[in-house]
Design a protein around this motif. Sequence first.
Motif, PDB file in Angstrom:
ATOM      1  N   THR A  19      23.741 -42.501  15.038  1.00  0.00           N
ATOM      2  CA  THR A  19      24.047 -41.397  15.462  1.00  0.00           C
ATOM      3  C   THR A  19      23.044 -41.744  17.115  1.00  0.00           C
ATOM      4  N   SER A  20      23.647 -41.514  18.211  1.00  0.00           N
ATOM      5  CA  SER A  20      22.761 -41.756  19.372  1.00  0.00           C
ATOM      6  C   SER A  20      22.639 -40.169  20.080  1.00  0.00           C
ATOM      7  N   THR A  21      21.174 -40.227  20.522  1.00  0.00           N
ATOM      8  CA  THR A  21      21.077 -38.889  21.291  1.00  0.00           C
ATOM      9  C   THR A  21      20.541 -39.439  22.772  1.00  0.00           C
ATOM     10  N   SER A  22      20.703 -38.239  23.582  1.00  0.00           N
ATOM     11  CA  SER A  22      20.171 -38.487  24.889  1.00  0.00           C
ATOM     12  C   SER A  22      19.652 -37.126  25.342  1.00  0.00           C
ATOM     13  N   TYR A  23      18.563 -37.222  26.194  1.00  0.00           N
ATOM     14  CA  TYR A  23      17.886 -36.099  26.528  1.00  0.00           C
ATOM     15  C   TYR A  23      17.377 -36.171  28.244  1.00  0.00           C
ATOM     16  N   ALA A  24      17.581 -35.099  28.730  1.00  0.00           N
ATOM     17  CA  ALA A  24      17.163 -34.841  30.064  1.00  0.00           C
ATOM     18  C   ALA A  24      15.514 -35.097  29.884  1.00  0.00           C
ATOM     19  N   TYR A  25      15.129 -35.727  30.996  1.00  0.00           N
ATOM     20  CA  TYR A  25      13.569 -35.864  31.310  1.00  0.00           C
ATOM     21  C   TYR A  25      12.897 -34.785  31.122  1.00  0.00           C
ATOM     22  N   GLU A  36      22.866 -27.842  34.553  1.00  0.00           N
ATOM     23  CA  GLU A  36      21.994 -28.982  34.073  1.00  0.00           C
ATOM     24  C   GLU A  36      22.265 -29.537  32.763  1.00  0.00           C
ATOM     25  N   PHE A  37      22.412 -30.796  32.772  1.00  0.00           N
ATOM     26  CA  PHE A  37      22.305 -31.549  31.299  1.00  0.00           C
ATOM     27  C   PHE A  37      20.996 -31.270  30.731  1.00  0.00           C
ATOM     28  N   VAL A  38      21.282 -31.073  29.190  1.00  0.00           N
ATOM     29  CA  VAL A  38      19.948 -30.693  28.551  1.00  0.00           C
ATOM     30  C   VAL A  38      20.014 -32.049  27.512  1.00  0.00           C
ATOM     31  N   ALA A  39      20.895 -32.176  26.770  1.00  0.00           N
ATOM     32  CA  ALA A  39      20.775 -33.136  25.477  1.00  0.00           C
ATOM     33  C   ALA A  39      22.405 -33.511  25.169  1.00  0.00           C
ATOM     34  N   ALA A  40      22.517 -34.675  24.379  1.00  0.00           N
ATOM     35  CA  ALA A  40      23.698 -35.181  23.921  1.00  0.00           C
ATOM     36  C   ALA A  40      23.579 -35.930  22.452  1.00  0.00           C
ATOM     37  N   ILE A  41      24.692 -35.946  21.820  1.00  0.00           N
ATOM     38  CA  ILE A  41      24.617 -36.420  20.612  1.00  0.00           C
ATOM     39  C   ILE A  41      25.773 -37.228  20.232  1.00  0.00           C
ATOM     40  N   SER A  42      26.019 -38.414  19.728  1.00  0.00           N
ATOM     41  CA  SER A  42      27.297 -38.948  19.670  1.00  0.00           C
ATOM     42  C   SER A  42      28.124 -38.462  18.513  1.00  0.00           C
ATOM     43  N   ARG A  43      29.084 -38.788  18.292  1.00  0.00           N
ATOM     44  CA  ARG A  43      29.988 -38.584  17.224  1.00  0.00           C
ATOM     45  C   ARG A  43      29.275 -39.196  15.853  1.00  0.00           C
TER      46      ARG A  43
END
Length: 127
Positions: free
Chosen positions: A58-64, A46-53
């Motif tokens: 800098t961008s971030t993304s999170y699972a709901y 399951e995806f949790v979170a991500a961060i760009s280079r």
Amino acid sequence: QVQLVESGGGLVQAGGSLRLSCAASGRTFWRYAMAWFRQAPGKEREFVAAISRSGTSTSTSYAYSVSGRFTISRDDAKNTLYLQMKTLNAEDTSVYSCAARADPPQDWATAGEYNYWGRGTQVTVSS
């Protein structure tokens, strides 16, 4: 190529906090998009979170399911990725793995987009 080693997992009571770290080898850590995934026994990854280079922004993304409770960050000077986890609950119990990709992924949440993986660290939340 980059090698990834996670640390910081452990046993914590519900409502508690943990900070995971992912140490990366090499001198080009800043070039990699990074992410955290987790997998519980008998369940799919399951995806949790991500961060760009790193760059001008800098961008971030999170699972709901973790948005507002978890924070992903990176320290390029230390070649380290972090995941600060707060208000943990039993559903967060899992093996957490970090992942890296040299180019921006098409889909942050797709495990197949990432080329490099750590072995993971166990997080257990007791209720």
